[in-house]
Design a protein around this motif. Structure first.
Motif, PDB file in Angstrom:
ATOM      1  N   PRO A   1     -35.291   5.894 -22.125  1.00 42.59           N
ATOM      2  CA  PRO A   1     -34.543   4.619 -22.125  1.00 42.59           C
ATOM      3  C   PRO A   1     -33.230   4.733 -21.350  1.00 42.59           C
ATOM      4  O   PRO A   1     -32.158   4.498 -21.879  1.00 42.59           O
ATOM      5  CB  PRO A   1     -34.328   4.336 -23.613  1.00 42.59           C
ATOM      6  N   GLY A   2     -33.337   5.102 -20.142  1.00 43.08           N
ATOM      7  CA  GLY A   2     -32.228   5.240 -19.232  1.00 43.08           C
ATOM      8  C   GLY A   2     -31.773   6.684 -19.114  1.00 43.08           C
ATOM      9  O   GLY A   2     -31.755   7.379 -20.129  1.00 43.08           O
ATOM     10  N   PRO A   3     -31.444   7.117 -17.882  1.00 41.87           N
ATOM     11  CA  PRO A   3     -31.562   6.393 -16.631  1.00 41.87           C
ATOM     12  C   PRO A   3     -32.981   5.879 -16.361  1.00 41.87           C
ATOM     13  O   PRO A   3     -33.947   6.502 -16.763  1.00 41.87           O
ATOM     14  CB  PRO A   3     -31.157   7.425 -15.570  1.00 41.87           C
TER      15      PRO A   3
ATOM     16  N   GLY B   1     -30.255  -1.156 -17.671  1.00 42.41           N
ATOM     17  CA  GLY B   1     -30.703  -2.460 -17.194  1.00 42.41           C
ATOM     18  C   GLY B   1     -30.212  -2.791 -15.790  1.00 42.41           C
ATOM     19  O   GLY B   1     -30.820  -3.599 -15.088  1.00 42.41           O
ATOM     20  N   LEU B   2     -29.128  -2.198 -15.373  1.00 35.04           N
ATOM     21  CA  LEU B   2     -28.600  -2.512 -14.036  1.00 35.04           C
ATOM     22  C   LEU B   2     -29.339  -1.776 -12.918  1.00 35.04           C
ATOM     23  O   LEU B   2     -29.040  -1.985 -11.739  1.00 35.04           O
ATOM     24  CB  LEU B   2     -27.095  -2.216 -13.968  1.00 35.04           C
ATOM     25  N   MET B   3     -30.274  -0.890 -13.285  1.00 36.30           N
ATOM     26  CA  MET B   3     -31.203  -0.295 -12.299  1.00 36.30           C
ATOM     27  C   MET B   3     -30.507   0.583 -11.265  1.00 36.30           C
ATOM     28  O   MET B   3     -30.977   0.699 -10.119  1.00 36.30           O
ATOM     29  CB  MET B   3     -32.009  -1.406 -11.580  1.00 36.30           C
ATOM     30  N   LEU B   4     -29.398   1.174 -11.648  1.00 37.05           N
ATOM     31  CA  LEU B   4     -28.667   2.071 -10.748  1.00 37.05           C
ATOM     32  C   LEU B   4     -28.758   3.498 -11.265  1.00 37.05           C
ATOM     33  O   LEU B   4     -29.081   3.719 -12.431  1.00 37.05           O
ATOM     34  CB  LEU B   4     -27.188   1.673 -10.714  1.00 37.05           C
ATOM     35  N   PRO B   5     -28.422   4.475 -10.442  1.00 38.61           N
ATOM     36  CA  PRO B   5     -28.276   5.829 -10.986  1.00 38.61           C
ATOM     37  C   PRO B   5     -27.095   5.873 -11.962  1.00 38.61           C
ATOM     38  O   PRO B   5     -26.264   4.956 -11.978  1.00 38.61           O
ATOM     39  CB  PRO B   5     -27.973   6.685  -9.743  1.00 38.61           C
TER      40      PRO B   5
ATOM     41  N   LEU C   1     -37.324  -0.646 -19.770  1.00 41.26           N
ATOM     42  CA  LEU C   1     -36.236  -1.502 -19.286  1.00 41.26           C
ATOM     43  C   LEU C   1     -35.950  -1.227 -17.821  1.00 41.26           C
ATOM     44  O   LEU C   1     -36.365  -0.208 -17.283  1.00 41.26           O
ATOM     45  CB  LEU C   1     -34.964  -1.280 -20.113  1.00 41.26           C
ATOM     46  N   GLY C   2     -35.229  -2.178 -17.244  1.00 43.70           N
ATOM     47  CA  GLY C   2     -34.839  -2.025 -15.847  1.00 43.70           C
ATOM     48  C   GLY C   2     -35.908  -2.569 -14.915  1.00 43.70           C
ATOM     49  O   GLY C   2     -36.507  -3.612 -15.184  1.00 43.70           O
TER      50      GLY C   2
END
Ligand SMILES: Cc1ncc(COP(=O)(O)O)c(C=O)c1O
Length: 402
Positions: free
Chosen positions: A14-16, A200-204, A352-353
């Motif tokens: 759940p992220g990254p 959620g912002l889809m960045l590294p 997510l993302g």
């Protein structure tokens, strides 16, 4: 020995989260002069675009840091040594935020949960009512507890502060919910919202955020905790001209500009609906697997289901870490581990993302095959149940969910 894993790696922690090609290409553009004349266009685009994602009229401050830095910034800019802070300990990340508050010389008042639901608004209201001298200066809540897959309804927490007539500030961690679960900084009366780039912002990883309301800005003028790198004041002064007081993470900001464009193109309500659907489908799969008695949702309160991740709990005698290791080896998929007291008991599926129906089906297939291969009793048909939610839209038995 074959050391090659053909096909792509499935990063289902759940992220990254996966970074879309458009964002990766933007990040790979040549680094620019962050004090040069052209930079303000990028600064303006990201600083104004972020406000729409947070639902904030006021400033969103960007730090070159992981989410932990933004936690610290929220506390040190608004509070003074010895201040009491009411903290809902809903899971591992809430625990880490609490530990940081202690290290900074604050005095947390803790409200514990069983880590299977969101924060208890009634308990927060009661604690605030009991604080007749208004020693508590801030209430800290994690919107989406990434260790448990449980969401706290922020409007209910705001209502608790209002019902108690208590002037404490409200701080909300949206690190694993921003841009995937509905969130509204202004409309929900939040004073500081904390967020990070890698979910959620889809960045590294590498950027973190504080959305700052007027009451928090006023508190910052009186606050006495030491602050330097995290100080909002020089940030806001430089941001007024769309620059930064020290070297910003320029390439990540360019990636952020592209990520914001992707979110605008899809439309935030559609982004939230997409995540809700995937959460419901993932839970449908877990429910079927659980018919054999060894697998269940960690979140025990349907109203608190997270739509950005699903934490799955294994019965005693089964190792979630061994299952994750097997799934990584056989299917080249990374799942989130159990954190703190959930170590080896829970694994977490991130959905997510930049994620679509087939990403979810692949992830759930890997889990279902892994459960079988690991010898965890598991009813067949979880993947089929998820498919049926995706194709018919039916999520009967799921309850609400954020
Ligand atoms: C809800 C939540 N808060 C805080 C953090 C800490 O953020 P970071 O690891 O980026 O410092 C995380 C990280 O996953 C998180 O999920």
């Amino acid at each position: 020995m074959n050391t090659r894993s053909p096909g792509r790696h499935f990063l289902q922690i759940p992220g990254p989260t996966d970074v879309p090609g458009r964002v990766l290409r933007a990040i790979s553009e040549p680094t620019v002069d962050h004090r040069g004349p052209g930079f303000a266009d990028l600064g303006r685009a990201v600083l104004t675009g972020l406000r729409r994602v947070f639902g904030a009229e006021g400033p969103v401050i960007v730090f070159p840091a992981s989410g932990t830095g933004a936690w610290e910034a929220a506390l040190v800019n608004t509070l003074s040594p010895g201040d009491a802070v009411l903290m809902a300990r809903t899971g591992w990340f809430a625990t880490l935020w609490h530990d940081m508050a202690v290290r900074l010389g604050l005095q947390p008042v803790l409200l514990d949960t069983d880590w299977r639901r969101g924060a208890d608004a009634a308990a927060i209201e009661a604690a605030l009512r009991a604080d007749t001298g208004h020693r508590i200066r801030a209430v800290c809540v994690v919107h989406n507890e990434t260790s448990t897959g449980c969401v706290t309804g922020i409007p209910a927490i705001r209502a608790a502060l209002d019902a108690a007539g208590h002037p404490a500030l409200l701080f909300v961690d949206t690190i694993s919910s921003l841009a995937s679960i509905d969130y509204r900084h202004d409309a929900w009366g939040v004073d500081v919202t904390v967020a990070g780039s890698q979910k959620g912002l889809m960045l590294p990883p590498g950027l973190s955020f504080n959305a700052v309301g007027a009451r928090a800005l006023a508190a910052a003028r009186e606050a006495r905790l030491p602050r330097s790198y995290w100080d909002w004041k020089p940030m806001l002064e430089a941001n007024a001209g769309f620059y930064f007081p020290y070297t910003p993470a320029t390439n990540l900001l360019r990636g952020l500009q592209e990520a914001l464009a992707l979110l605008e193109e899809e439309g935030l309500p559609n982004v939230f609906a997409r995540h809700r659907r995937h959460g419901a489908a993932a839970r449908a799969a877990v429910r079927v697997w659980g018919e054999a008695g060894a697998v269940e949702l960690q979140c025990a309160a349907p109203s608190d289901y997270s739509s950005s991740l699903t934490a799955v709990r294994l019965a005693q005698g089964h190792s979630a870490d061994a299952l994750r290791a097997l799934i990584l080896e056989k299917f080249n998929m990374s799942l989130g581990n159990g954190l703190g007291r959930l170590k080896d008991r829970v694994f977490r599926i991130g959905h997510l993302g930049d994620f679509n129906d087939l990403s979810l089906m692949a992830a759930l297939s890997g889990v279902e095959m892994g459960l079988k291969l690991a010898g965890v009793p598991c009813a067949s048909g979880g993947v089929a149940a998820a498919m049926s939610v995706l194709t018919t839209g039916a999520d009967a038995g799921d309850g609400a969910g954020a």
